[in-house]
Design an enzyme around this catalytic site. Structure first.
Site, PDB file in Angstrom:
ATOM      1  N   ASN A   1      39.549  38.295  42.093  1.00  0.00           N
ATOM      2  CA  ASN A   1      38.464  39.220  41.671  1.00  0.00           C
ATOM      3  C   ASN A   1      37.115  38.832  42.288  1.00  0.00           C
ATOM      4  O   ASN A   1      36.060  39.025  41.675  1.00  0.00           O
ATOM      5  CB  ASN A   1      38.372  39.308  40.134  1.00  0.00           C
ATOM      6  CG  ASN A   1      37.506  40.456  39.614  1.00  0.00           C
ATOM      7  OD1 ASN A   1      36.942  40.378  38.533  1.00  0.00           O
ATOM      8  ND2 ASN A   1      37.365  41.525  40.364  1.00  0.00           N
TER       9      ASN A   1
ATOM     10  N   ASP B   1      44.760  39.642  51.871  1.00  0.00           N
ATOM     11  CA  ASP B   1      43.739  38.790  51.283  1.00  0.00           C
ATOM     12  C   ASP B   1      42.848  38.243  52.402  1.00  0.00           C
ATOM     13  O   ASP B   1      43.324  37.507  53.270  1.00  0.00           O
ATOM     14  CB  ASP B   1      44.466  37.647  50.559  1.00  0.00           C
ATOM     15  CG  ASP B   1      43.525  36.709  49.858  1.00  0.00           C
ATOM     16  OD1 ASP B   1      42.302  36.861  50.021  1.00  0.00           O
ATOM     17  OD2 ASP B   1      44.024  35.818  49.155  1.00  0.00           O
TER      18      ASP B   1
ATOM     19  N   CYS C   1      43.001  42.304  42.038  1.00  0.00           N
ATOM     20  CA  CYS C   1      43.469  41.440  43.129  1.00  0.00           C
ATOM     21  C   CYS C   1      43.750  40.058  42.542  1.00  0.00           C
ATOM     22  O   CYS C   1      43.941  39.933  41.324  1.00  0.00           O
ATOM     23  CB  CYS C   1      42.468  41.402  44.292  1.00  0.00           C
ATOM     24  SG  CYS C   1      40.856  40.691  43.898  1.00  0.00           S
TER      25      CYS C   1
ATOM     26  N   CYS D   1      36.982  38.991  46.191  1.00  0.00           N
ATOM     27  CA  CYS D   1      36.950  39.570  47.540  1.00  0.00           C
ATOM     28  C   CYS D   1      37.320  41.055  47.548  1.00  0.00           C
ATOM     29  O   CYS D   1      36.469  41.907  47.794  1.00  0.00           O
ATOM     30  CB  CYS D   1      37.887  38.816  48.480  1.00  0.00           C
ATOM     31  SG  CYS D   1      37.442  37.089  48.730  1.00  0.00           S
ATOM     32  N   ARG D   2      38.584  41.386  47.286  1.00  0.00           N
ATOM     33  CA  ARG D   2      39.053  42.761  47.463  1.00  0.00           C
ATOM     34  C   ARG D   2      38.702  43.681  46.294  1.00  0.00           C
ATOM     35  O   ARG D   2      38.141  44.769  46.500  1.00  0.00           O
ATOM     36  CB  ARG D   2      40.589  42.759  47.672  1.00  0.00           C
ATOM     37  CG  ARG D   2      41.004  42.123  48.976  1.00  0.00           C
ATOM     38  CD  ARG D   2      42.486  41.812  49.010  1.00  0.00           C
ATOM     39  NE  ARG D   2      42.843  40.745  48.075  1.00  0.00           N
ATOM     40  CZ  ARG D   2      44.064  40.309  47.853  1.00  0.00           C
ATOM     41  NH1 ARG D   2      45.074  40.874  48.490  1.00  0.00           N
ATOM     42  NH2 ARG D   2      44.293  39.322  47.011  1.00  0.00           N
ATOM     43  N   SER D   3      39.054  43.284  45.067  1.00  0.00           N
ATOM     44  CA  SER D   3      38.864  44.234  43.954  1.00  0.00           C
ATOM     45  C   SER D   3      37.397  44.544  43.632  1.00  0.00           C
ATOM     46  O   SER D   3      37.114  45.680  43.225  1.00  0.00           O
ATOM     47  CB  SER D   3      39.650  43.807  42.706  1.00  0.00           C
ATOM     48  OG  SER D   3      39.271  42.548  42.231  1.00  0.00           O
TER      49      SER D   3
HETATM   50  P1  4NP Z   1      40.748  38.159  46.242  1.00  0.00           P
HETATM   51  O1  4NP Z   1      40.714  36.931  47.264  1.00  0.00           O
HETATM   52  O2  4NP Z   1      42.068  38.078  45.524  1.00  0.00           O
HETATM   53  O3  4NP Z   1      40.653  39.356  47.128  1.00  0.00           O
HETATM   54  O4  4NP Z   1      39.549  37.992  45.337  1.00  0.00           O
HETATM   55  C1  4NP Z   1      40.919  35.604  46.892  1.00  0.00           C
HETATM   56  C2  4NP Z   1      39.900  34.872  46.381  1.00  0.00           C
HETATM   57  C3  4NP Z   1      40.094  33.548  46.062  1.00  0.00           C
HETATM   58  C4  4NP Z   1      41.321  32.960  46.241  1.00  0.00           C
HETATM   59  C5  4NP Z   1      42.361  33.707  46.764  1.00  0.00           C
HETATM   60  C6  4NP Z   1      42.158  35.030  47.072  1.00  0.00           C
HETATM   61  N1  4NP Z   1      41.511  31.611  45.939  1.00  0.00           N
HETATM   62  O5  4NP Z   1      42.622  31.066  46.221  1.00  0.00           O
HETATM   63  O6  4NP Z   1      40.613  30.946  45.427  1.00  0.00           O
END
Ligand code: 4NP
Length: 151
Positions: A11, A122, A8, A13-15
């Site tokens: 790294n 996201d 993702c 939240c989703r992955s």
């Molecule tokens: P992820 O979510 O891609 O599912 O881990 C996010 C985590 C942090 C951010 C964006 C998406 N960020 O902008 O910090």
């Protein structure tokens, strides 16, 4: 050994959820499951507390995971690279050195809704219900992935 990487943006939240879910559905003697982010924002950090909480609610512990950034050499190691959305796809695709590497990269929701390139949205900027939805989408997709890999 079949090796699967979940990707993702951050790294956190989703992955990490996808990693924990898929690992829980596969025998670790036969499969390696890991995750990475395309961005470097959160390297070394534990998953977002909301991902940890929704996983815990369903009996999965992902609190020990640590974020890392996707790297070109991941193409040498992993057989399958599942991305969460179009932006992840484009970022990973840009690092692929040939068609064989590119062919490893797949949208995870295509396992449930073939050829649609749908995104796992996201959940980072939203509320807790977003994480519940993320968990449910990934649980469904990982169940299909696990069945395919085992058969
Ligand atoms: P992820 O979510 O891609 O599912 O881990 C996010 C985590 C942090 C951010 C964006 C998406 N960020 O902008 O910090």
């Amino acid at each position: 050994m079949t090796k699967i990487l979940m990707v993702c943006l951050g790294n956190i939240c989703r992955s990490p959820l996808a990693e924990g879910l898929l690992r829980s559905k596969l025998d670790d003697d036969k499969f390696v499951v890991d995750s990475a982010g395309t961005a470097n924002y959160h390297i070394g950090k534990a998953p977002d507390e909301r991902s940890v909480a929704v996983a815990k609610k369903y009996g999965l512990d992902i609190s020990h995971l640590k974020a890392r950034q996707f790297k070109v050499s991941d193409f040498n190691v992993f057989d399958l690279i599942y991305v969460m959305d179009e932006s992840n796809y484009e970022n990973v695709k840009a690092l692929a050195r040939d068609e064989k590497e590119l062919a490893k990269v797949k949208f995870i929701l295509n396992e449930v809704y073939p050829n649609q390139n749908q995104a796992v949205p996201d959940p980072y900027y939203g509320g807790d219900d977003g994480f519940e939805q993320t968990y449910n989408m990934l649980n469904k997709a990982c169940a299909v992935v696990a069945e395919k890999l085992k058969s």
